[in-house]
Design a protein around this motif. Structure first.
Motif, PDB file in Angstrom:
ATOM      1  N   ASP A 122       0.967  -1.325   0.087  1.00 39.21           N
ATOM      2  CA  ASP A 122      -0.162   0.401   0.467  1.00 39.21           C
ATOM      3  C   ASP A 122       0.592   0.795   0.187  1.00 39.21           C
ATOM      4  O   ASP A 122       2.172   1.047  -0.022  1.00 39.21           O
ATOM      5  N   VAL A 123       0.299   2.445  -0.200  1.00 42.65           N
ATOM      6  CA  VAL A 123       1.387   3.511   0.001  1.00 42.65           C
ATOM      7  C   VAL A 123       0.568   4.778   1.034  1.00 42.65           C
ATOM      8  O   VAL A 123      -0.742   4.871   0.259  1.00 42.65           O
ATOM      9  N   TYR A 124       1.582   5.547   1.258  1.00 38.23           N
ATOM     10  CA  TYR A 124       0.825   6.792   2.449  1.00 38.23           C
ATOM     11  C   TYR A 124       1.463   7.918   1.244  1.00 38.23           C
ATOM     12  O   TYR A 124       2.511   7.875   1.515  1.00 38.23           O
ATOM     13  N   LEU A 125       0.774   8.664   1.184  1.00 39.01           N
ATOM     14  CA  LEU A 125       1.296   9.967   0.401  1.00 39.01           C
ATOM     15  C   LEU A 125       1.082  11.383   1.387  1.00 39.01           C
ATOM     16  O   LEU A 125      -0.138  11.402   1.967  1.00 39.01           O
ATOM     17  N   THR A 126       2.238  12.429   1.505  1.00 36.01           N
ATOM     18  CA  THR A 126       2.145  13.617   2.855  1.00 36.01           C
ATOM     19  C   THR A 126       2.099  14.109   1.858  1.00 36.01           C
ATOM     20  O   THR A 126       2.802  14.516   0.646  1.00 36.01           O
ATOM     21  N   HIS A 127       1.301  15.733   2.206  1.00 36.24           N
ATOM     22  CA  HIS A 127       0.966  17.076   1.485  1.00 36.24           C
ATOM     23  C   HIS A 127       1.219  17.699   2.423  1.00 36.24           C
ATOM     24  O   HIS A 127       1.105  18.378   3.537  1.00 36.24           O
TER      25      HIS A 127
END
Length: 690
Positions: A122-127
């Motif tokens: 899975d992948v977690y994206l920061t903004h």
């Protein structure tokens, strides 16, 4: 701006993708450099299809679609992120829309990991700019779904760096995110959701402008610590090292006097064991107008550790996303191999675990394709290379190979044995699992290690040692291995006159031969010389009746394979006994020339492994080996050989031919050679290397 290393073509060397800083007036493309394997690189950006002018902020490698080739994910600023799917021929296709991994916001960082323990990345994206972070769950079919809300991972801030780590050793990976403002520590609840605990855990770091971050067990006590990198020129807060207390809280252990405080314009950061001592160093990249790169050498040295290098075979060679699980005195620990994290950074490809004063047992690797290797126990304070696909054996001769022999729930495996379920593994595969009763006292291993239980060995004087006694480990402190009345805790003191009073002791780090038979005060061959003096070829009193050959000052008293040995007692010492061209060496034996070295040096005359395959034979020689191993086959079948070490790691595989197999790089020990014909094992030979 950033870069990431990975093996895009599975050829065994690292290629490099670079994401450049985009300036509209002077745009710079991203680049992909293919490693030529000889110290040079070739720019294949255009032919690979990845030379684009993007606002790149971070890049990551992972086998996203699990097809055996590593892909590249690019986080861009205010434009669509890119998912470069590896086509397997050094070209890539943008698969971002088909996969659902879309993001056109102010994307800063990402971390690929298996958040839900279902076996796929899975992948977690920061903004940045108060935009919610995104959690994408892998659907297992090449597509992803946004589960940010249901997982509580849609936190809002000015997010930058991100990393994963299991802070409480519960088998679930947690997340840390840096921010302009309070940082986030997102505890994995193990049920598909996360809880934000940064403030309660003491790692919110609210006054800083956070960029890079990473989990690292800096002191190897068995708990993942945390390092946070701040831009101190934006906000007057230095970098911070937080020590994990083991109870979901952390203590700040760096202050203004610590080098790690690093009061500069911090940006990226990584960790890696530069000097291979098992204690990780820290690297910090600072802004353009600051001090540049800093490397902080780790001065800790007290605890145990274990390190792993993973290599895929059926999976992508990098094995990004592979997970290792080990059992320690601090619980079950896990970690995953990651290709890019922190902020615009990439840490070591190795996986390390701190062990405190304990050991590591029940080592299990889950590869990206879901296959599992159960490896048992490895030596601690070492780095181990593990290759996917271990040889299947029937270790207990019960008719089941190790792929099914570890299933406690299979009624056909050891049907007459009382099994205790332990992660689905029983003693058929690992002699140190919980359902063993080693000393046959009626207590299995799950109960037999409790010094405080009066029913365990009631006649023995037990000394508590981390709750582990000699029922489980014969080298714990309450053992009297030499039965002289002193337990191991006291038996290593050369300065104690009551320990072996009749022995002439030589102080050697306060450790004598009661604890280690290869220390300096041993007389291993009982010739009157202890080990400190027994290796001196130039001493005429050492073995005066032996013809000594000086060999680095070490003779056969200390090492049975040095030049002045006559191992087969034929009158020729080791220096002469390996000469196939000397007619006086074993004149009655049929010699086969092999670089002037044969098995006369080890076990008599030439000995070959001969195996019948249908109407043909394959000869395997020499054995033991030195520089080369030869396989001579008089048939026409296309045979395959595989060479494994004694732990089952695949070292070499190819078709049988007349070419010698180089073996000089192998360390001394036992190996296993498997010959296959049409996928079936037709010969198995144990090989010894000196």
């Amino acid at each position: 701006m950033t870069g990431v290393w990975g093996d895009i073509d599975n050829d065994g060397d690292l290629d490099l993708f670079i994401g450049n800083y985009h300036i509209p007036s002077n745009p710079a493309s991203n680049y992909l450099y293919r490693n030529n394997g000889n110290g040079t690189f070739t720019d294949i950006s255009t032919s690979a299809g990845v030379k684009t002018n993007d606002q790149t902020r971070s890049v990551h490698m992972a086998d996203i679609n699990q097809d055996g080739f590593v892909d590249i994910y690019v986080c861009n600023l205010l434009q669509q992120n890119t998912y470069w799917k590896n086509n397997g021929n050094n070209t890539f296709t943008n698969n971002v829309y088909a996969s659902g991994l879309t993001d056109t916001q102010i994307s800063m960082g990402a971390i690929f990991f298996d958040y839900d323990n279902d076996g796929d990345p899975d992948v977690y994206l920061t903004h940045d700019a108060n935009q919610a972070n995104i959690m994408y769950e892998n659907n297992g079919n090449g597509t992803f779904s946004d589960v940010s809300a249901s997982t509580n991972l849609n936190v809002v801030g000015q997010g930058m760096g991100v990393d994963h780590g299991d802070i409480n050793n519960d088998g679930h990976l947690d997340i840390y995110v840096t921010n302009l403002g309070p940082n986030f520590l997102l505890l994995n609840d193990g049920n598909g959701s996360f809880t934000e605990i940064a403030e309660a855990a003491g790692v919110a770091d609210g006054g800083g402008m956070g960029w890079g971050c990473f989990f690292v067990d800096y002191d190897n006590d068995g708990w993942e610590d945390l390092y946070v990198i701040n831009d101190s020129q934006f906000g007057p807060v230095g970098n911070k090292l937080y020590k994990n207390n083991g109870d979901n809280t952390f203590t700040l252990v760096s202050d203004a006097s610590s080098p790690l405080f690093s009061f500069f314009a911090g940006r990226g950061g990584t960790w890696s064991d530069f000097n291979n001592d098992g204690f990780p160093e820290i690297t910090v990249a600072n802004g353009q107008d600051s001090v540049g790169i800093q490397i902080f050498e780790n001065q800790n040295s007290l605890n145990n550790w274990i390190g792993f290098e993973l290599e895929g075979t059926t999976d992508a060679r990098d094995a990004f996303g592979a997970r290792i699980q080990i059992t320690t005195t601090n619980g079950i620990k896990i970690d995953e191999k990651t290709g890019g994290s922190s902020y615009a950074s990439q840490s070591t490809h190795r996986i390390y675990f701190g062990l405190g004063q304990g050991i590591a047992t029940d080592i299990i690797v889950t590869w990206p394709n879901g296959s599992v290797d159960s490896l048992g126990d490895f030596a601690i304070n070492q780095i181990h290379s593990i290759q996917q696909e271990f040889i299947l054996e029937d270790l207990d001769n019960d008719g089941f190979f190790t792929d099914v022999d570890c299933d406690d729930n299979n009624e056909n495996v050891n049907p007459g044995m009382y099994e205790i379920i332990y992660n689905g593994f029983d003693d058929d595969c690992n002699p140190l699992t919980f359902d063993d009763d080693f000393d046959q006292d009626g207590f299995n291993l799950a109960d037999d290690c409790n010094d405080t239980n009066p029913n365990i060995n009631p006649d023995a004087s037990e000394i508590p040692y981390n709750g582990i006694d000699d029922d489980c480990n014969e080298a714990t402190l309450d053992d009297d291995l030499d039965q002289d009345g002193f337990i191991l805790a006291n038996d290593c003191d050369d300065n104690n006159p009551d320990v072996n009073p009749d022995a002439a002791e030589i102080t050697y780090n306060s450790i004598d031969d009661d604890c280690n038979q290869a220390t300096l005060d041993d007389d291993l061959d009982q010739d009157g010389f202890n080990l400190a003096n027994d290796c001196d070829d130039n001493n005429p009193n050492v073995n005066p009746n032996a013809a000594e050959i000086t060999y680095n000052g070490i003779d056969d008293d200390c090492n049975e394979t040095t030049l002045d040995d006559d191992l087969d007692q034929d009158g020729f010492n080791f220096a002469e006994d390996c000469d196939d061209n000397n007619p006086n060496v074993n004149p009655d034996a049929a010699e086969i020339a092999n670089n002037g070295i044969d098995e006369d040096c080890v076990d008599g005359d030439f000995m070959t492994g001969v195996h019948q395959i249908a109407n043909n034979q394959i000869n395997i020689y020499p054995n033991p080996i030195t520089q080369f191993l030869y396989l001579v086959y008089d048939g026409s079948d296309a045979l395959e050989y595989r060479l494994y070490n004694n732990l089952g790691k695949l070292l070499d595989a190819n078709l049988v031919s007349s070419d010698p197999i180089p073996t000089s790089h192998l360390s001394a020990g036992a190996y296993y050679l498997v010959i296959k014909n049409d996928g079936k094992i037709v010969a198995l030979e144990k090989i010894i290397k000196f």
